[in-house]
Structure formats: C-alpha cells, structure tokens
Design a protein around this motif. Structure first.
Motif, short mmCIF file in Angstrom:
data_model
loop_
_atom_site.label_atom_id
_atom_site.label_comp_id
_atom_site.label_asym_id
_atom_site.label_seq_id
_atom_site.Cartn_x
_atom_site.Cartn_y
_atom_site.Cartn_z
N MET A 1 15.95 23.95 -74.10
CA MET A 1 16.34 22.68 -73.44
C MET A 1 16.45 21.56 -74.48
N SER A 2 17.40 20.64 -74.26
CA SER A 2 17.63 19.61 -75.26
C SER A 2 16.48 18.60 -75.26
N ASP A 3 16.40 17.84 -76.34
CA ASP A 3 15.35 16.80 -76.46
C ASP A 3 15.53 15.72 -75.40
N GLN A 4 16.71 15.66 -74.80
CA GLN A 4 16.99 14.62 -73.81
C GLN A 4 16.24 14.86 -72.50
N VAL A 5 15.88 16.11 -72.23
CA VAL A 5 15.31 16.46 -70.91
C VAL A 5 13.83 16.81 -71.06
N HIS A 6 13.00 16.10 -70.29
CA HIS A 6 11.55 16.29 -70.36
C HIS A 6 11.06 16.78 -68.99
N VAL A 7 10.56 17.98 -68.94
CA VAL A 7 10.03 18.52 -67.68
C VAL A 7 8.51 18.61 -67.82
N SER A 8 7.81 17.90 -66.96
CA SER A 8 6.36 17.84 -67.10
C SER A 8 5.72 19.22 -66.92
N ARG A 9 4.72 19.49 -67.70
CA ARG A 9 3.92 20.70 -67.52
C ARG A 9 2.50 20.31 -67.12
N HIS A 10 2.30 19.04 -66.75
CA HIS A 10 0.94 18.57 -66.46
C HIS A 10 0.40 19.28 -65.21
N PRO A 11 -0.80 19.82 -65.27
CA PRO A 11 -1.35 20.55 -64.11
C PRO A 11 -1.37 19.73 -62.82
N LEU A 12 -1.64 18.44 -62.92
CA LEU A 12 -1.68 17.62 -61.69
C LEU A 12 -0.29 17.50 -61.07
N VAL A 13 0.72 17.39 -61.93
CA VAL A 13 2.10 17.31 -61.44
C VAL A 13 2.46 18.62 -60.73
N LEU A 14 2.13 19.74 -61.37
CA LEU A 14 2.50 21.04 -60.80
C LEU A 14 1.78 21.27 -59.47
N HIS A 15 0.51 20.90 -59.41
CA HIS A 15 -0.28 21.06 -58.19
C HIS A 15 0.33 20.23 -57.04
N LYS A 16 0.61 18.97 -57.35
CA LYS A 16 1.12 18.08 -56.30
C LYS A 16 2.56 18.45 -55.90
N LEU A 17 3.32 18.97 -56.86
CA LEU A 17 4.71 19.34 -56.58
C LEU A 17 4.77 20.47 -55.54
N ALA A 18 3.87 21.43 -55.65
CA ALA A 18 3.87 22.54 -54.67
C ALA A 18 3.57 22.00 -53.27
N LEU A 19 2.63 21.04 -53.19
CA LEU A 19 2.33 20.44 -51.88
C LEU A 19 3.53 19.66 -51.35
N LEU A 20 4.21 18.97 -52.25
CA LEU A 20 5.38 18.16 -51.86
C LEU A 20 6.48 19.05 -51.27
N ARG A 21 6.68 20.20 -51.88
CA ARG A 21 7.77 21.09 -51.45
C ARG A 21 7.50 21.69 -50.07
N SER A 22 6.22 21.92 -49.77
CA SER A 22 5.88 22.69 -48.57
C SER A 22 6.44 22.05 -47.30
N ASN A 23 7.02 22.88 -46.44
CA ASN A 23 7.55 22.32 -45.19
C ASN A 23 6.43 22.01 -44.20
N LEU A 24 5.18 22.28 -44.58
CA LEU A 24 4.06 21.90 -43.73
C LEU A 24 3.60 20.46 -44.02
N THR A 25 4.13 19.88 -45.09
CA THR A 25 3.71 18.52 -45.49
C THR A 25 4.46 17.47 -44.67
N GLU A 26 3.69 16.71 -43.89
CA GLU A 26 4.30 15.72 -42.99
C GLU A 26 4.61 14.43 -43.76
N PRO A 27 5.45 13.53 -43.20
CA PRO A 27 5.93 12.36 -43.96
C PRO A 27 4.84 11.51 -44.61
N LYS A 28 3.71 11.30 -43.94
CA LYS A 28 2.69 10.43 -44.55
C LYS A 28 2.17 11.04 -45.85
#
Ligand code: PRP
Ligand code: URA
Length: 209
Positions: A1-28
């Motif tokens: 990947m080019s230097d222009q693109v930064h994709v976080s590998r931070h564990p907190l980001v990855l943990h929260k991202l999975a929750l965000l994606r879930s269709n069980l996660t309600e709007p609040k």
C-alpha cells in the motif's frame, strides 16, 4: 500500500469497528462507536500537527509546554460525516467546522452538491474531510475538488471504511491527500455499497434505514 494510505491497526479501533459493523448495533450505540473510532483515527491523523511552545504556571512552578499552532478545519460531508466532526471538536475544541452537503445519486452514483458553508476566504492551515464511507470515491474526490478550488492547501481525508475502488479513485485524483481509515474492505456491490461494510452509515446513525 502506498504511503498516502494509512489503515489503523490499533486494537481499540479493530475492536470497536467489529461492533460498528454488526447489524445488532442500534443507532445510539452506533453513534457512540462512530465518535470513538473517529477520535482514535483523528489522533493518528494529527501526529504531525504543528506546535508552538508556551509556558504555564502549575500550582508549584512555571512549566514549559506546547499548544497547537495550526488552524485546523474539519469538513464533514453531510450527513454521515456529522458524527465524526462532533467527535473531533470534542478533543480539539479550536477546530473550525465547515459543512459540505453531498449525496450520492442512487442511480448514477455521482455526487450531488446541495450545501456549502465554506467562508469566502480560506482561513485554515489544515483541512480534514470526515466521512465514514469511501465507496466509489466520488463524494471524497468532489469534496477535495471543492476545497482546492476554495484555496485549501493541506488536505487530509479521514474515513472509517473504504472500498479498494474508492481508495484508488481518491488517491489517483488527489495524490497529495493522505487517507486515514479503520479498514479497506473487499469490494463494492452492484448498488455501490461497500462489502462487507456496515450498510448505510447515514441511515444507521440517524435511524432512517
Ligand atoms: C454516503 C457516504 C459518503 C458517500 C460515499 O453518503 O457518507 O458521503 O455515500 O459514497 P461514494 O464514495 O460512492 O461517493 P450518502 O450519499 O449515502 O448520503 P448521506 O450521508 O446523506 O446518507
Ligand atoms: N455509503 C454508505 O453509507 N455505505 C456504503 O457502503 C456506501 C456508501
């Protein structure tokens, strides 16, 4: 990947991202997660912010410190960028927030501009566009075009999830714009949705799905 693109590998980001994606996660909960991930990515995207020295007085003695010396503007692409800009203003209250209204035409997938709150003259050193989804890249490319035409010099893009097509289009159109993300997914479906993605980021934040 080019230097222009930064994709976080931070564990907190990855943990929260999975929750965000879930269709069980309600709007609040979805809105809370957008805010939290946006703050973590903003932290990563501002590692090079310019500082100026200053002296403060603690209860015990004078102490040398720093303050942010750059004027930072955050440009949320409406609607879905709103939750990210609210997160950013919480951790850097001096940011200027300039709203840009763009939506994707459902048939053509082309961005349509319906609102532009930029002042007449550029008054910021660093512009950070925030939008959770970089799908075809049409909206992000249009937002950078608008900012450059306005006179912005240093621009970054902060998103949550991208499709490879969006990263390719934005980096080809604007190779000078660093891109900060939590993930790059597999592909776009026939309706231009990111797969696996999280669905419609605006609808999920605002309960309009
Ligand atoms: C979504 C998203 C981006 C755009 C991404 O907004 O928030 O702005 O689509 O797609 P693109 O990369 O193919 O341009 P949408 O048009 O759904 O508007 P909304 O935020 O008002 O729901
Ligand atoms: N906009 C969204 O909100 N989600 C996608 O997957 C693509 C565009």
């Amino acid at each position: 990947m080019s230097d222009q693109v930064h994709v976080s590998r931070h564990p907190l980001v990855l943990h929260k991202l999975a929750l965000l994606r879930s269709n069980l996660t309600e709007p609040k909960k979805f809105r809370e997660l957008v805010r939290e991930i946006a703050q973590l990515l903003f932290y990563e995207a501002t590692q090079d912010l310019g500082l100026a020295p200053l002296t403060v007085q603690t209860p015990l003695a004078p102490c040398e410190g720093y303050e942010v010396a750059e004027r930072v503007g955050v440009i949320p692409i409406l609607r879905a960028g709103l939750g990210m800009s609210e997160a950013v203003i919480d951790i850097l209250p001096t940011v200027h927030v300039w709203h840009l209204g763009l939506y994707r035409d459902h048939e053509t997938l082309q961005p349509v501009t319906y609102y532009n709150k930029l002042p007449n003259e550029p008054n910021i050193d660093l512009s950070i566009i925030v939008d959770p989804m970089l799908a075809t890249g049409g909206s992000a490319v249009a937002a950078v075009d608008i900012l450059k035409h306005w006179g912005a010099r240093r621009i970054k893009f902060l998103g949550l999830i991208a499709a490879p097509e969006g990263v390719q289009n934005l980096s080809t159109a604007h190779p000078d714009v660093p891109i900060y993300l939590a993930a790059i997914d597999s592909h776009l479906d026939e309706r231009g949705y990111i797969v696996p993605g999280l669905g419609d980021a605006g609808d999920r934040q605002f309960g309009t799905g």
